[in-house]
Design an enzyme around this catalytic site. Structure first.
Site, short mmCIF file in Angstrom:
data_model
loop_
_atom_site.label_atom_id
_atom_site.label_comp_id
_atom_site.label_asym_id
_atom_site.label_seq_id
_atom_site.Cartn_x
_atom_site.Cartn_y
_atom_site.Cartn_z
N HIS A 55 0.81 -1.22 0.00
CA HIS A 55 0.00 0.00 0.00
C HIS A 55 0.85 1.26 0.00
CE1 HIS A 55 -0.62 0.30 4.71
NE2 HIS A 55 0.62 0.09 4.39
N GLU A 56 0.23 2.35 -0.47
CA GLU A 56 0.89 3.63 -0.72
C GLU A 56 1.99 3.52 -1.77
OE1 GLU A 56 -0.78 5.93 0.34
OE2 GLU A 56 -1.88 4.79 1.83
N GLY A 57 1.82 2.58 -2.71
CA GLY A 57 2.78 2.44 -3.81
C GLY A 57 3.68 1.25 -3.62
#
Length: 598
Positions: A439-441
């Site tokens: 998550h978040e890239g």
């Protein structure tokens, strides 16, 4: 139960490696002192220990579920949120006139680290709310801040970010959620959002979603994306919570870890109109959203560190107590067994964990201190600080996320079969952390960002600032006892990384974008290990200076730092060369692989 955080290491990082105690010299922090910071950190530890750690296993075994049309969580989560709110942590870093304490961001990250280590699932709610409020502080109008931000700072309302869609996870250019002007300055929001953490619960009076959507007629791609404030319940003119805004829970995602944080599929505009307000400029929603995402990326990296740290401390505690086997040199098979921490291979596993979590911890706090420098440091150095922070952000997010997973694997290995059971928390930390590389890239996204944008940004000035700071610390460590091997290993890593980047950038015009980025992960690994090596040199330099006068536990602490720094130099930094060679070669293997060959 083993402690979830080393308070001694936190003090070391904040006050011996970083000069956090000097921040009150800056006007914004003039009312502060080290005693104030320590009081805040002690409060964080006590609240985390009493109200977050107490339901770590309970929240994992009793994940959120829908009952009577509402999402139910374990009751202890509500008590934890009240304790967090009563402590004033939602607004602690904001201005005094907003109810805050004007805490430095590095202290705020240290505060949040306590809760991430104690219970990453429950800590997700304030983590998202704080980030949401921070974005509104920058991009919201005064009216929006009064209407939406202040209740977040009070902890009465919670916040989320709603980006991904079922067909477009990280590919935000392909989102289809639409915003139709209603004629009064507001918009009707229609669409579906997926993987929304904290998207539905009863922990707060209202939930404020920050939603990416396209205004009707906007162009395709990222230039057509805008950002909207979309509350779960509409807000009356007097600021009270009104009727439903038709943000409908379509389902809960059942996760491997992070089970204490609801993860939702949300429909906007189902059964009635969902009303939103544009925040920031139309067509620049992604730019505004990255303010929260970049903050979240540092937070995700810190969360990964703290899970790894808690696992390390649990396995260390176990290794000190568990009796098994004898030294290889022992001749009497009936002689007394030794604690497993006496065995060289267990020491190797523990040392590697220590290197990963204490190196990652140092990096996360260093990056947080750069945020303070950017906002309150000398004006003339802020552009360099900004470029360095931009360069480090993908590393801060990705390196701890990946290597804390390896540290947690080592923690399970130290504990053997016990570590694989639910009688100990390490298997839970392992499952929780597996989300952090995603998550978040993802790592792939972070690698592309690092090599494709951050390395060349502003003519490569960010990379130049990084090298300058490393070289300054190498010079400062020269002549200190026990640091020659560490310095030499880091110097070599810096040279290898620089040469590889120079080579691949020189080839870039002939390679084309696809082949140029094919081995971006090696750039991420190469620079990640180099930066962590730098963090260890900084720690070792302090330890070498303090050790001659240290006694007792302090002497042991500093010797441990020096030994861990040496371990990283000998066992980990040599890996930089393999990644540097691969990156420089512009190897075509992955690009040339065809789908039908798998």
């Amino acid at each position: 139960m083993a402690p979830f955080l080393s308070r001694r290491d936190l003090q070391f990082q904040l006050y011996e490696v970083l000069d956090t105690a000097s921040l009150p010299e800056r006007p914004r922090f003039a009312e502060h002192s080290r005693e104030v910071y320590d009081d805040v950190l002690n409060l964080a530890y006590n609240v985390a220990d009493r109200y977050f750690a107490n339901h770590l296993r309970e929240a994992d075994l009793n994940e959120p579920h829908v009952e009577g049309g509402k999402v139910k969580l374990v009751p202890a989560a509500q008590q934890a949120m009240k304790a967090f709110r009563d402590a004033g942590f939602f607004s602690a870093h904001h201005d005094e006139e907003l109810g805050g304490l004007q805490l430095p961001w590095v202290i705020m990250q240290a505060v949040q680290a306590h809760f991430q280590a104690a219970n990453i699932g429950t800590s997700g709610y304030p983590f998202l709310t704080i980030g949401n409020a921070n974005l509104q502080r920058v991009f919201g109008t005064p009216e929006q801040q009064q209407k939406y931000m202040l209740p977040l700072l009070e902890g009465r309302w919670f916040g989320t970010m709603a980006l991904s869609e079922p067909h477009a996870g990280s590919g935000l250019a392909d989102i289809t959620t639409t915003a139709t002007p209603r004629g009064d300055g507001t918009y009707a929001i229609t669409g579906t959002k997926m993987w929304i953490s904290g998207g539905e619960h009863e922990l707060s009076e209202n939930i404020v979603h920050l939603v990416l959507a396209r205004i009707k007629g906007a162009p395709a791609g990222v230039k057509g994306i805008s950002l909207f404030i979309v509350p779960r319940y509409r807000v009356n003119e007097d600021g009270s919570v009104g009727e439903s805004n038709n943000v409908v829970l379509a389902g809960l995602n059942h996760k491997m870890g992070y089970r204490g944080t609801t993860n939702t599929l949300l429909n906007y505009g189902e059964g009635g109109e969902t009303v939103g307000e544009l925040i920031g400029e139309a067509g620049r929603g992604l730019s505004a959203m990255f303010h929260m995402m970049n903050e979240a990326r540092i937070g995700v990296g810190m969360g990964a560190v703290m899970l790894g740290y808690a696992g390390y401390l649990a396995s260390l505690d176990y290794a000190r107590d568990r009796l098994q086997g004898r030294h290889a040199s022992a001749k009497d098979p009936t002689g007394p067994m030794v604690p497993i921490i006496a065995h060289a291979d267990v020491k190797r596993l523990l040392l590697r964990q220590k290197c990963i979590v204490e190196g990652g911890f140092a990096l996360g706090l260093y990056a947080s201190s750069l945020v303070d420098d950017l906002q309150t440091g000398p004006e003339e150095g802020r552009r360099d600080t900004e470029l360095l922070l931009d360069l480090l952000t993908p590393i801060v997010k990705s390196w701890p996320s990946k290597y804390s997973q390896e540290a947690l694997s080592d923690a399970i290995q130290v504990m053997g079969g016990a570590g694989y059971t639910r009688d100990y928390p390490v298997e839970l930390y392992y499952r929780d952390n597996r989300l952090n590389p995603i998550h978040e890239g993802t790592e792939g996204i972070q690698g592309n960002d690092l090599l494709g944008r951050k390395v060349t940004q502003a003519g490569g000035r960010g990379l130049q600032v990084l090298v300058e700071r490393i070289q300054a610390d190498l010079a400062a460590a020269e002549g200190l006892e026990g640091l020659d091997e560490i310095r030499a290993a880091l110097q070599k890593a810096v040279q290898q990384s620089g040469a590889a980047l120079q080579t691949i950038l020189g080839k870039a015009p002939d390679l084309g974008p696809d082949l140029f980025l094919a081995n971006a992960n090696s750039a991420l690994e190469m620079l990640g290990h180099t930066v962590i090596g730098w963090m260890w040199l900084r720690q070792a330099t302090v330890a070498a200076r303090k050790l001659p006068e240290a006694r007792g536990d302090d002497a042991s602490f500093y010797r441990g730092k020096l030994q861990a720094a040496r371990f990283f130099a000998v066992y980990e930094l040599p890996k930089v060369r393999a990644h540097a060679d691969l990156l420089a070669s512009a190897d075509r293997t992955t690009v040339e692989m065809e789908a039908g060959w798998f």
